[in-house]
Design a protein around this motif. Sequence first.
Motif, PDB file in Angstrom:
ATOM      1  N   HIS A 131       1.466  -1.759 -20.978  1.00 40.62           N
ATOM      2  CA  HIS A 131       2.704  -2.138 -20.465  1.00 40.62           C
ATOM      3  C   HIS A 131       2.492  -2.365 -18.844  1.00 40.62           C
ATOM      4  CE1 HIS A 131       4.443   0.101 -23.725  1.00 40.62           C
ATOM      5  NE2 HIS A 131       5.447  -0.774 -23.651  1.00 40.62           N
ATOM      6  N   LEU A 132       3.172  -3.601 -18.621  1.00 44.74           N
ATOM      7  CA  LEU A 132       2.999  -3.683 -17.095  1.00 44.74           C
ATOM      8  C   LEU A 132       4.220  -4.096 -16.490  1.00 44.74           C
ATOM      9  CD1 LEU A 132      -0.046  -6.208 -17.146  1.00 44.74           C
ATOM     10  CD2 LEU A 132      -0.345  -3.863 -16.591  1.00 44.74           C
ATOM     11  N   LEU A 133       4.357  -3.647 -15.032  1.00 42.99           N
ATOM     12  CA  LEU A 133       5.692  -4.283 -14.458  1.00 42.99           C
ATOM     13  C   LEU A 133       5.508  -5.566 -13.928  1.00 42.99           C
ATOM     14  CD1 LEU A 133       6.217  -0.675 -12.817  1.00 42.99           C
ATOM     15  CD2 LEU A 133       7.519  -1.649 -14.408  1.00 42.99           C
ATOM     16  N   ARG A 134       6.475  -6.138 -13.658  1.00 39.66           N
ATOM     17  CA  ARG A 134       6.836  -7.579 -12.893  1.00 39.66           C
ATOM     18  C   ARG A 134       7.759  -7.328 -11.836  1.00 39.66           C
ATOM     19  NH1 ARG A 134       8.657 -13.327 -15.185  1.00 39.66           N
ATOM     20  NH2 ARG A 134       8.065 -14.512 -13.542  1.00 39.66           N
ATOM     21  N   ARG A 135       7.545  -7.632 -10.540  1.00 45.64           N
ATOM     22  CA  ARG A 135       8.508  -7.514  -9.406  1.00 45.64           C
ATOM     23  C   ARG A 135       9.487  -8.764  -9.573  1.00 45.64           C
ATOM     24  NH1 ARG A 135       8.599  -9.092  -3.783  1.00 45.64           N
ATOM     25  NH2 ARG A 135       9.877  -7.424  -2.777  1.00 45.64           N
ATOM     26  N   ILE A 190      -3.706  -9.789 -21.785  1.00 40.85           N
ATOM     27  CA  ILE A 190      -3.102  -8.935 -20.791  1.00 40.85           C
ATOM     28  C   ILE A 190      -3.649  -9.973 -19.399  1.00 40.85           C
ATOM     29  CG2 ILE A 190      -3.756  -7.008 -19.460  1.00 40.85           C
ATOM     30  CD1 ILE A 190      -4.647  -5.697 -21.737  1.00 40.85           C
ATOM     31  N   PRO A 191      -2.425 -10.069 -18.507  1.00 42.17           N
ATOM     32  CA  PRO A 191      -2.670 -10.936 -17.489  1.00 42.17           C
ATOM     33  C   PRO A 191      -3.390 -10.000 -16.348  1.00 42.17           C
ATOM     34  CG  PRO A 191      -0.601 -10.245 -17.426  1.00 42.17           C
ATOM     35  CD  PRO A 191      -1.177  -9.781 -18.688  1.00 42.17           C
ATOM     36  N   SER A 192      -3.904 -10.909 -15.084  1.00 39.00           N
ATOM     37  CA  SER A 192      -4.282 -10.284 -14.078  1.00 39.00           C
ATOM     38  C   SER A 192      -3.158  -9.293 -13.422  1.00 39.00           C
ATOM     39  CB  SER A 192      -4.978 -11.283 -12.853  1.00 39.00           C
ATOM     40  OG  SER A 192      -5.678 -12.003 -13.392  1.00 39.00           O
ATOM     41  N   TYR A 193      -3.600  -8.246 -12.780  1.00 41.01           N
ATOM     42  CA  TYR A 193      -2.565  -7.383 -12.353  1.00 41.01           C
ATOM     43  C   TYR A 193      -3.129  -6.410 -11.452  1.00 41.01           C
ATOM     44  CZ  TYR A 193      -4.934  -3.906 -15.701  1.00 41.01           C
ATOM     45  OH  TYR A 193      -5.501  -3.158 -16.300  1.00 41.01           O
ATOM     46  N   ALA A 194      -2.255  -5.848 -10.430  1.00 41.70           N
ATOM     47  CA  ALA A 194      -2.682  -4.690  -9.477  1.00 41.70           C
ATOM     48  C   ALA A 194      -2.434  -3.549 -10.137  1.00 41.70           C
ATOM     49  CB  ALA A 194      -1.534  -5.061  -8.294  1.00 41.70           C
ATOM     50  N   ILE A 195      -3.201  -2.608  -9.562  1.00 40.49           N
ATOM     51  CA  ILE A 195      -3.186  -1.126  -9.896  1.00 40.49           C
ATOM     52  C   ILE A 195      -2.817  -0.125  -8.863  1.00 40.49           C
ATOM     53  CG2 ILE A 195      -4.608   0.916 -10.575  1.00 40.49           C
ATOM     54  CD1 ILE A 195      -6.628  -1.145 -11.927  1.00 40.49           C
ATOM     55  N   LEU A 196      -1.842   0.589  -9.134  1.00 39.74           N
ATOM     56  CA  LEU A 196      -1.275   1.524  -8.316  1.00 39.74           C
ATOM     57  C   LEU A 196      -2.208   2.872  -8.102  1.00 39.74           C
ATOM     58  CD1 LEU A 196       0.992   2.600  -6.140  1.00 39.74           C
ATOM     59  CD2 LEU A 196       2.377   3.178  -8.221  1.00 39.74           C
ATOM     60  N   SER A 197      -2.735   3.417  -7.082  1.00 41.75           N
ATOM     61  CA  SER A 197      -3.553   4.380  -6.996  1.00 41.75           C
ATOM     62  C   SER A 197      -2.350   5.479  -6.459  1.00 41.75           C
ATOM     63  CB  SER A 197      -4.348   4.423  -5.825  1.00 41.75           C
ATOM     64  OG  SER A 197      -5.214   5.579  -5.858  1.00 41.75           O
ATOM     65  N   HIS A 198      -2.263   6.677  -7.152  1.00 44.41           N
ATOM     66  CA  HIS A 198      -1.124   7.458  -6.925  1.00 44.41           C
ATOM     67  C   HIS A 198      -1.371   8.682  -7.035  1.00 44.41           C
ATOM     68  CE1 HIS A 198       3.056   8.560  -7.028  1.00 44.41           C
ATOM     69  NE2 HIS A 198       2.885   9.337  -8.016  1.00 44.41           N
ATOM     70  N   THR A 199      -0.938   9.807  -5.908  1.00 45.79           N
ATOM     71  CA  THR A 199      -1.039  11.239  -6.177  1.00 45.79           C
ATOM     72  C   THR A 199       0.325  11.740  -6.606  1.00 45.79           C
ATOM     73  OG1 THR A 199      -2.670  11.263  -4.415  1.00 45.79           O
ATOM     74  CG2 THR A 199      -1.544  13.426  -4.707  1.00 45.79           C
ATOM     75  N   TRP A 200       0.217  12.391  -7.498  1.00 49.10           N
ATOM     76  CA  TRP A 200       1.625  12.977  -8.203  1.00 49.10           C
ATOM     77  C   TRP A 200       2.301  13.855  -7.375  1.00 49.10           C
ATOM     78  CZ3 TRP A 200       3.587  10.376 -11.903  1.00 49.10           C
ATOM     79  CH2 TRP A 200       2.549   9.614 -12.887  1.00 49.10           C
ATOM     80  N   ASP A 253      -0.670 -10.622  -2.650  1.00 47.70           N
ATOM     81  CA  ASP A 253      -2.107 -10.832  -3.058  1.00 47.70           C
ATOM     82  C   ASP A 253      -1.774 -11.927  -4.159  1.00 47.70           C
ATOM     83  OD1 ASP A 253      -3.017  -9.086  -1.201  1.00 47.70           O
ATOM     84  OD2 ASP A 253      -3.374  -7.598  -2.659  1.00 47.70           O
ATOM     85  N   GLY A 254      -0.929 -12.398  -4.578  1.00 47.50           N
ATOM     86  CA  GLY A 254      -0.595 -13.360  -5.458  1.00 47.50           C
ATOM     87  C   GLY A 254      -0.658 -12.790  -6.966  1.00 47.50           C
ATOM     88  N   LEU A 255      -0.587 -11.742  -7.165  1.00 46.66           N
ATOM     89  CA  LEU A 255      -0.344 -11.148  -8.576  1.00 46.66           C
ATOM     90  C   LEU A 255       1.064 -10.956  -9.018  1.00 46.66           C
ATOM     91  CD1 LEU A 255      -3.241  -8.558  -7.857  1.00 46.66           C
ATOM     92  CD2 LEU A 255      -3.338 -10.645  -9.551  1.00 46.66           C
ATOM     93  N   GLU A 256       1.370 -11.339 -10.195  1.00 43.98           N
ATOM     94  CA  GLU A 256       2.598 -11.237 -10.652  1.00 43.98           C
ATOM     95  C   GLU A 256       2.867  -9.766 -11.343  1.00 43.98           C
ATOM     96  OE1 GLU A 256       5.550 -13.838 -13.519  1.00 43.98           O
ATOM     97  OE2 GLU A 256       3.458 -14.461 -13.229  1.00 43.98           O
TER      98      GLU A 256
END
Length: 73
Positions: A2-6, A22-32, A68-71
């Motif tokens: 599953h991916l999110l699209r803005r 699977i398209p190119s995507y950004a990854i969110l680094s996150h501290t819970w 960054d040009g990522l959808e």
Amino acid sequence: MHLLRRCDTGDFSLTQFSAKAIPSYAILSHTWGVDTEEVTFEDLTNGTGKSKLGYENIRFCGEHATQDGLEWL
């Protein structure tokens, strides 16, 4: 996967992809944080959770992915 699209409105849509598409995507680094402030999968599918603190992290990642040009993220 599953991916999110803005969206242009600033909201996010959730889409499921097969392993072969699977398209190119950004990854969110996150501290819970506190459970009540984290955005859940259910929040995303129901369109709720925008008032949670964790939603700001998703919004931030979406803005930077767009720059960054990522959808997808």
